[in-house]
Design a protein around this motif. Sequence first.
Motif, PDB file in Angstrom:
ATOM      1  N   LEU A   1      36.935 -16.028  21.335  1.00 50.09           N
ATOM      2  CA  LEU A   1      36.513 -17.428  21.303  1.00 50.09           C
ATOM      3  C   LEU A   1      37.680 -18.409  21.299  1.00 50.09           C
ATOM      4  O   LEU A   1      37.588 -19.479  21.903  1.00 50.09           O
ATOM      5  N   PHE A   2      38.783 -18.056  20.633  1.00 54.92           N
ATOM      6  CA  PHE A   2      39.863 -19.021  20.432  1.00 54.92           C
ATOM      7  C   PHE A   2      41.175 -18.641  21.109  1.00 54.92           C
ATOM      8  O   PHE A   2      42.022 -19.516  21.314  1.00 54.92           O
ATOM      9  N   PHE A   3      41.386 -17.373  21.422  1.00 54.65           N
ATOM     10  CA  PHE A   3      42.677 -16.933  21.944  1.00 54.65           C
ATOM     11  C   PHE A   3      42.620 -16.521  23.417  1.00 54.65           C
ATOM     12  O   PHE A   3      43.591 -16.000  23.948  1.00 54.65           O
ATOM     13  N   ASP A   4      41.468 -16.722  24.026  1.00 56.73           N
ATOM     14  CA  ASP A   4      41.310 -16.470  25.464  1.00 56.73           C
ATOM     15  C   ASP A   4      41.723 -15.050  25.847  1.00 56.73           C
ATOM     16  O   ASP A   4      42.291 -14.813  26.918  1.00 56.73           O
ATOM     17  N   LYS A   5      41.451 -14.100  24.954  1.00 61.48           N
ATOM     18  CA  LYS A   5      41.756 -12.704  25.240  1.00 61.48           C
ATOM     19  C   LYS A   5      40.502 -11.996  25.740  1.00 61.48           C
ATOM     20  O   LYS A   5      39.393 -12.279  25.290  1.00 61.48           O
ATOM     21  N   GLY A   6      40.693 -11.091  26.666  1.00 68.62           N
ATOM     22  CA  GLY A   6      39.564 -10.358  27.205  1.00 68.62           C
ATOM     23  C   GLY A   6      39.157  -9.200  26.306  1.00 68.62           C
ATOM     24  O   GLY A   6      39.741  -8.964  25.249  1.00 68.62           O
TER      25      GLY A   6
ATOM     26  N   VAL B   1      47.926 -25.200  18.724  1.00 70.31           N
ATOM     27  CA  VAL B   1      47.801 -24.128  19.719  1.00 70.31           C
ATOM     28  C   VAL B   1      46.585 -23.273  19.380  1.00 70.31           C
ATOM     29  O   VAL B   1      46.128 -23.236  18.231  1.00 70.31           O
ATOM     30  N   ASN B   2      46.065 -22.617  20.413  1.00 67.47           N
ATOM     31  CA  ASN B   2      44.836 -21.833  20.263  1.00 67.47           C
ATOM     32  C   ASN B   2      43.762 -22.687  19.566  1.00 67.47           C
ATOM     33  O   ASN B   2      43.220 -22.334  18.526  1.00 67.47           O
ATOM     34  N   LYS B   3      43.509 -23.836  20.179  1.00 68.54           N
ATOM     35  CA  LYS B   3      42.660 -24.854  19.568  1.00 68.54           C
ATOM     36  C   LYS B   3      41.224 -24.365  19.383  1.00 68.54           C
ATOM     37  O   LYS B   3      40.703 -23.587  20.183  1.00 68.54           O
ATOM     38  N   ILE B   4      40.631 -24.865  18.315  1.00 69.80           N
ATOM     39  CA  ILE B   4      39.201 -24.638  18.126  1.00 69.80           C
ATOM     40  C   ILE B   4      38.468 -25.795  18.782  1.00 69.80           C
ATOM     41  O   ILE B   4      38.880 -26.948  18.698  1.00 69.80           O
ATOM     42  N   SER B   5      37.382 -25.490  19.474  1.00 66.61           N
ATOM     43  CA  SER B   5      36.647 -26.519  20.200  1.00 66.61           C
ATOM     44  C   SER B   5      35.778 -27.323  19.248  1.00 66.61           C
ATOM     45  O   SER B   5      35.618 -26.989  18.072  1.00 66.61           O
TER      46      SER B   5
ATOM     47  N   MET C   1      26.786 -23.733  20.619  1.00 67.87           N
ATOM     48  CA  MET C   1      28.128 -23.235  20.307  1.00 67.87           C
ATOM     49  C   MET C   1      28.918 -22.999  21.592  1.00 67.87           C
ATOM     50  O   MET C   1      28.365 -22.541  22.593  1.00 67.87           O
ATOM     51  N   ASN C   2      30.196 -23.318  21.550  1.00 65.77           N
ATOM     52  CA  ASN C   2      31.059 -23.118  22.719  1.00 65.77           C
ATOM     53  C   ASN C   2      31.484 -21.656  22.802  1.00 65.77           C
ATOM     54  O   ASN C   2      32.203 -21.164  21.931  1.00 65.77           O
ATOM     55  N   ILE C   3      31.017 -20.964  23.851  1.00 71.87           N
ATOM     56  CA  ILE C   3      31.368 -19.552  24.053  1.00 71.87           C
ATOM     57  C   ILE C   3      32.000 -19.436  25.440  1.00 71.87           C
ATOM     58  O   ILE C   3      31.297 -19.383  26.450  1.00 71.87           O
ATOM     59  N   PRO C   4      33.330 -19.431  25.524  1.00 72.74           N
ATOM     60  CA  PRO C   4      34.008 -19.467  26.821  1.00 72.74           C
ATOM     61  C   PRO C   4      33.826 -18.208  27.666  1.00 72.74           C
ATOM     62  O   PRO C   4      33.883 -18.280  28.894  1.00 72.74           O
ATOM     63  N   GLN C   5      33.643 -17.051  27.038  1.00 72.39           N
ATOM     64  CA  GLN C   5      33.512 -15.792  27.793  1.00 72.39           C
ATOM     65  C   GLN C   5      32.157 -15.155  27.441  1.00 72.39           C
ATOM     66  O   GLN C   5      32.073 -14.369  26.504  1.00 72.39           O
ATOM     67  N   PHE C   6      31.141 -15.496  28.212  1.00 76.92           N
ATOM     68  CA  PHE C   6      29.778 -15.093  27.866  1.00 76.92           C
ATOM     69  C   PHE C   6      29.612 -13.578  27.874  1.00 76.92           C
ATOM     70  O   PHE C   6      29.204 -12.981  26.867  1.00 76.92           O
TER      71      PHE C   6
ATOM     72  N   ALA D   1      34.567  -7.198  13.397  1.00 82.89           N
ATOM     73  CA  ALA D   1      33.733  -7.983  14.301  1.00 82.89           C
ATOM     74  C   ALA D   1      34.217  -9.426  14.330  1.00 82.89           C
ATOM     75  O   ALA D   1      34.334 -10.043  15.401  1.00 82.89           O
ATOM     76  N   SER D   2      34.544  -9.973  13.170  1.00 84.87           N
ATOM     77  CA  SER D   2      35.019 -11.357  13.088  1.00 84.87           C
ATOM     78  C   SER D   2      36.355 -11.529  13.803  1.00 84.87           C
ATOM     79  O   SER D   2      36.556 -12.502  14.547  1.00 84.87           O
ATOM     80  N   GLU D   3      37.263 -10.579  13.624  1.00 89.39           N
ATOM     81  CA  GLU D   3      38.574 -10.681  14.266  1.00 89.39           C
ATOM     82  C   GLU D   3      38.463 -10.551  15.784  1.00 89.39           C
ATOM     83  O   GLU D   3      39.150 -11.259  16.525  1.00 89.39           O
ATOM     84  N   GLY D   4      37.613  -9.637  16.239  1.00 90.44           N
ATOM     85  CA  GLY D   4      37.428  -9.486  17.673  1.00 90.44           C
ATOM     86  C   GLY D   4      36.815 -10.729  18.299  1.00 90.44           C
ATOM     87  O   GLY D   4      37.211 -11.159  19.396  1.00 90.44           O
TER      88      GLY D   4
END
Length: 395
Positions: free
Chosen positions: A349-354, A190-194, A268-273, A341-344
């Motif tokens: 990147l991985f938890f699809d949170k806004g 779950v919460n897969k890394i790409s 790098m895969n960045i889902p929310q630019f 910064a890393s946690e945010g």
Amino acid sequence: MTLLKEKMVLLAPFVVLLVILIFSLTLIPSVHPEPKNLPIAIVNEDQGAELLGRGKLNRGAEIALNIKKETSGEDAAVKWIDVKNEKSARNGLNDRTYYAALIIPKDFSQKQSSLQTAHPAGAKVKILINQGANTIAANAAGQMLNQLVEHINQQVREQLLTTLEKRGAALSAEQASLLAAPIEKDIENVNKISANSANGNAPVSLVQPLWMASIAGALLIFAKVRKLRFFKRTEALFSRLLQGLIGAVLAAICGYGLVWIAGEWVGMNIPQFHETALFIALCYFSFYLMIAAVTAWVGLSGAGIFGILFFFGTPLLTLAPEMMSAFYRDWVYSWLPMRFASEGLRDLLFFDKGLDMNQPVTVLLAIGTVSFLLLLAAALKPQAVSKEAEEKISF
């Protein structure tokens, strides 16, 4: 030969050894990380089964109890947390409360008891691995759960063979086919890394240039401000205000520039630019103001603190807190500004949170606000107005 008589030349070997010693300490946390009290959820949804002559049996409850007895303790690798159902466990995984979860389904006892009948059915357990929480910790949790299920399988095999031997019954073909794995594992990431996420270390990979850019930007502007001579404190205050505004512009450039380079050039895969760019801009601005405030009060020597934080802090960002020693976890990691910064970034990147007012954003805003006030207060220092300027004013 006069060079050999210089004190600095004689001290050079000791200086080199000291530098090696200091920076070798940065390797300690990542050389042999061992998990300690790694939080893993355990869910027992087993409804039990009625056995002839033995009453109701709940094998799921027995297994859950034995697991906690055998693998718990103050220094245990796992900290088992009872969760009422799979939905709650998944919510905990999404909130990064757990690194994995073990789910025992409703029909577990029923299928377990069927192994001793003419029509056996294999039982299943579900293992959820929280990949996005931390790659190293998630892999460790997954390995431990796999080993745990294999251990339970061994016990089930021994119990089944012992029971059949006492009855004098032969092992049927169906029972024999299930004997290799009486309990099957259904593993889900779950919460897969790409594929393009630096093996799950994309947040750390982005924090490194962000931190160094913050130092570079803050020191460049500090060098210019330091050369200015102010005749009034209002001029000094305005320069500090302008210093902060310049930081905001640099933050926007860093946020969108870093995300664009990481996505378009690096791949790098960045889902929310936009959300990621704005968050990086916030990180940069907070770090910039913090560095600017420290150098405004202490001077250029204060910048060394942030260089040391980079060398000592970056290796820790790849580890879960539960895999650090108590010293690094409580006295180094907990104070690292870059960890927020890393946690945010991990959430984005991985938890699809806004981008919302979560803990990283709140802490970064607090750092930026306090730093900005300290930066403005630096204009009130006696040195803020030059002596030549004071003499001209008094004259």
